[in-house]
Design a protein around this motif. Structure first.
Motif, PDB file in Angstrom:
ATOM      1  N   VAL A   1       0.856  -1.197   0.000  1.00  0.00           N
ATOM      2  CA  VAL A   1       0.000   0.000   0.000  1.00  0.00           C
ATOM      3  C   VAL A   1       0.889   1.244   0.000  1.00  0.00           C
ATOM      4  O   VAL A   1       0.656   2.200  -0.748  1.00  0.00           O
ATOM      5  CB  VAL A   1      -0.953   0.002   1.218  1.00  0.00           C
ATOM      6  CG1 VAL A   1      -1.745   1.292   1.282  1.00  0.00           C
ATOM      7  CG2 VAL A   1      -1.869  -1.211   1.172  1.00  0.00           C
ATOM      8  N   ALA A   2       1.947   1.211   0.841  1.00  0.00           N
ATOM      9  CA  ALA A   2       2.874   2.351   0.886  1.00  0.00           C
ATOM     10  C   ALA A   2       3.539   2.529  -0.483  1.00  0.00           C
ATOM     11  O   ALA A   2       3.629   3.645  -1.008  1.00  0.00           O
ATOM     12  CB  ALA A   2       3.911   2.131   1.982  1.00  0.00           C
ATOM     13  N   GLU A   3       3.969   1.407  -1.101  1.00  0.00           N
ATOM     14  CA  GLU A   3       4.601   1.486  -2.434  1.00  0.00           C
ATOM     15  C   GLU A   3       3.605   2.011  -3.456  1.00  0.00           C
ATOM     16  O   GLU A   3       3.941   2.841  -4.301  1.00  0.00           O
ATOM     17  CB  GLU A   3       5.105   0.099  -2.878  1.00  0.00           C
ATOM     18  CG  GLU A   3       6.332  -0.380  -2.136  1.00  0.00           C
ATOM     19  CD  GLU A   3       7.549   0.499  -2.356  1.00  0.00           C
ATOM     20  OE1 GLU A   3       7.670   1.137  -3.414  1.00  0.00           O
ATOM     21  OE2 GLU A   3       8.378   0.591  -1.430  1.00  0.00           O
ATOM     22  N   ALA A   4       2.363   1.510  -3.390  1.00  0.00           N
ATOM     23  CA  ALA A   4       1.324   1.953  -4.332  1.00  0.00           C
ATOM     24  C   ALA A   4       1.120   3.457  -4.206  1.00  0.00           C
ATOM     25  O   ALA A   4       0.988   4.169  -5.209  1.00  0.00           O
ATOM     26  CB  ALA A   4       0.018   1.212  -4.059  1.00  0.00           C
ATOM     27  N   SER A   5       1.133   3.968  -2.966  1.00  0.00           N
ATOM     28  CA  SER A   5       0.908   5.401  -2.754  1.00  0.00           C
ATOM     29  C   SER A   5       2.026   6.214  -3.402  1.00  0.00           C
ATOM     30  O   SER A   5       1.780   7.262  -3.990  1.00  0.00           O
ATOM     31  CB  SER A   5       0.797   5.711  -1.257  1.00  0.00           C
ATOM     32  OG  SER A   5       2.055   5.563  -0.623  1.00  0.00           O
ATOM     33  N   LYS A   6       3.262   5.694  -3.330  1.00  0.00           N
ATOM     34  CA  LYS A   6       4.392   6.414  -3.942  1.00  0.00           C
ATOM     35  C   LYS A   6       4.281   6.398  -5.470  1.00  0.00           C
ATOM     36  O   LYS A   6       4.453   7.422  -6.128  1.00  0.00           O
ATOM     37  CB  LYS A   6       5.721   5.764  -3.535  1.00  0.00           C
ATOM     38  CG  LYS A   6       6.067   6.036  -2.092  1.00  0.00           C
ATOM     39  CD  LYS A   6       7.430   5.467  -1.708  1.00  0.00           C
ATOM     40  CE  LYS A   6       7.500   5.386  -0.193  1.00  0.00           C
ATOM     41  NZ  LYS A   6       7.789   4.052   0.329  1.00  0.00           N
ATOM     42  N   LEU A   7       3.982   5.216  -6.005  1.00  0.00           N
ATOM     43  CA  LEU A   7       3.926   5.069  -7.462  1.00  0.00           C
ATOM     44  C   LEU A   7       2.824   5.938  -8.062  1.00  0.00           C
ATOM     45  O   LEU A   7       3.020   6.618  -9.063  1.00  0.00           O
ATOM     46  CB  LEU A   7       3.697   3.592  -7.823  1.00  0.00           C
ATOM     47  CG  LEU A   7       4.861   2.673  -7.456  1.00  0.00           C
ATOM     48  CD1 LEU A   7       4.431   1.220  -7.437  1.00  0.00           C
ATOM     49  CD2 LEU A   7       6.010   2.886  -8.442  1.00  0.00           C
ATOM     50  N   VAL A   8       1.663   5.906  -7.418  1.00  0.00           N
ATOM     51  CA  VAL A   8       0.521   6.666  -7.931  1.00  0.00           C
ATOM     52  C   VAL A   8       0.806   8.168  -7.808  1.00  0.00           C
ATOM     53  O   VAL A   8       0.535   8.941  -8.731  1.00  0.00           O
ATOM     54  CB  VAL A   8      -0.761   6.241  -7.179  1.00  0.00           C
ATOM     55  CG1 VAL A   8      -1.901   7.193  -7.432  1.00  0.00           C
ATOM     56  CG2 VAL A   8      -1.166   4.829  -7.587  1.00  0.00           C
ATOM     57  N   SER A   9       1.398   8.588  -6.679  1.00  0.00           N
ATOM     58  CA  SER A   9       1.717  10.012  -6.493  1.00  0.00           C
ATOM     59  C   SER A   9       2.738  10.473  -7.523  1.00  0.00           C
ATOM     60  O   SER A   9       2.610  11.550  -8.099  1.00  0.00           O
ATOM     61  CB  SER A   9       2.263  10.273  -5.090  1.00  0.00           C
ATOM     62  OG  SER A   9       1.359   9.829  -4.129  1.00  0.00           O
ATOM     63  N   GLU A  10       3.771   9.622  -7.737  1.00  0.00           N
ATOM     64  CA  GLU A  10       4.799   9.982  -8.732  1.00  0.00           C
ATOM     65  C   GLU A  10       4.190  10.160 -10.118  1.00  0.00           C
ATOM     66  O   GLU A  10       4.661  10.954 -10.919  1.00  0.00           O
ATOM     67  CB  GLU A  10       5.876   8.890  -8.819  1.00  0.00           C
ATOM     68  CG  GLU A  10       6.985   9.065  -7.808  1.00  0.00           C
ATOM     69  CD  GLU A  10       7.803   7.777  -7.627  1.00  0.00           C
ATOM     70  OE1 GLU A  10       7.819   6.933  -8.551  1.00  0.00           O
ATOM     71  OE2 GLU A  10       8.414   7.634  -6.553  1.00  0.00           O
ATOM     72  N   ALA A  11       3.127   9.386 -10.393  1.00  0.00           N
ATOM     73  CA  ALA A  11       2.468   9.488 -11.697  1.00  0.00           C
ATOM     74  C   ALA A  11       1.488  10.665 -11.735  1.00  0.00           C
ATOM     75  O   ALA A  11       0.806  10.872 -12.737  1.00  0.00           O
ATOM     76  CB  ALA A  11       1.742   8.174 -12.014  1.00  0.00           C
TER      77      ALA A  11
END
Ligand code: OOG
Length: 255
Positions: A203-213
């Motif tokens: 979930v933490a990784e998903a939050s980073k990836l989505v924010s970066e996009a």
């Protein structure tokens, strides 16, 4: 060499729609990881234009078992749509897939819109519930062979998912036993700890990836955390079940 993003995106979309495999692109026309995500985006746009709706994201290669099985070593992410949802406990028609495989996973339900990078501790506050789940992956490439860039372009092999009963209590999720059975016989045994040490880290990784996009994950979105073990090939007639100790079971029968 220059590649044509739109041509590759269209070819992958057609391959998925018609369940017809195609040759890997990167072996003769190499492209970057950034270009791979752009191909993924353009390919998904075609589906949305045809009425499919995004329901969340999935992470891939979050466990060593999966990285070893596929020979890649980097976390990847792709989109889930409403057309990929298969009925829990129901029948899954294999005819719409090319060479489907099942993976034991956990699925998170987002309770508060995720619009910034979260730490592991914060991640739990954004999750409303968790469920045992089965992802049905189906590479659009012949023989399920791809480079990291190829598989990202192919929306990370996303094809189907079956989500079991939701639990609001996440305690014990960091190290719960995971069993995948085919026709009642144990096929894969693992632990949720194999998913980045703790699936909430997905979930933490998903939050980073989505924010970066430059995007966000609205409340109600699903996050598939990534497989806890290697994947198993599916055949007609086989009953597939995944049990996550303390969190219940998810199952389907192949037709
Ligand atoms: C790519 C997708 C991997 C996972 O959970 O690791 C994946 C593939 O193996 O085709 O979904």
């Amino acid at each position: 060499m220059s590649i044509n993003i739109s041509t590759i995106a269209t070819a992958l979309d057609q391959a998925a729609r018609h369940a017809e495999p195609l040759a890997q692109f990167s072996t003769h026309s190499p492209f970057s990881l950034a270009q791979a995500y752009e191909i993924q985006r353009v390919s998904m746009q075609r589906r949305y234009a045809d009425g499919e709706r995004s329901i969340g994201i999935k992470l891939g290669f979050t466990s060593r078992a999966k990285m070893q099985q596929m020979g890649v070593d980097s976390l990847i992410w792709g989109w889930l749509t409403d057309a990929m949802l298969e009925e829990e406990g129901g029948e899954v028609a294999l005819s719409r897939y090319i060479h489907p495989r099942a993976e034991p996973e956990v699925c998170f339900l987002v309770g508060r819109t995720i619009d910034r990078p979260l730490t592991l501790l914060e991640a739990a506050e954004y999750i409303e519930a968790v469920a045992p789940a089965i992802e049905i992956i189906d590479s659009r490439y012949e023989a399920f062979k791809f480079s990291l860039e190829d598989v990202v372009a192919d929306n990370c092999s996303s094809s189907g998912l079956v989500v079991g009963p939701w639990s609001r209590n996440l305690s014990g999720l960091d190290n719960a036993g995971v069993l995948m059975r085919l026709d009642g016989q144990l096929a894969q045994v693992g632990s949720t700890a194999a998913i980045l040490g703790n699936p909430l880290r997905s979930v933490a990784e998903a939050s980073k990836l989505v924010s970066e996009a430059g995007l966000s994950l609205p409340a109600g979105s699903l996050i598939m955390a990534g497989a806890a073990t290697a994947a198993e090939a599916l055949r007609p007639g086989v009953h597939v079940s995944v049990e996550v100790a303390g969190f219940g079971e998810s199952a389907f029968t192949c037709r």
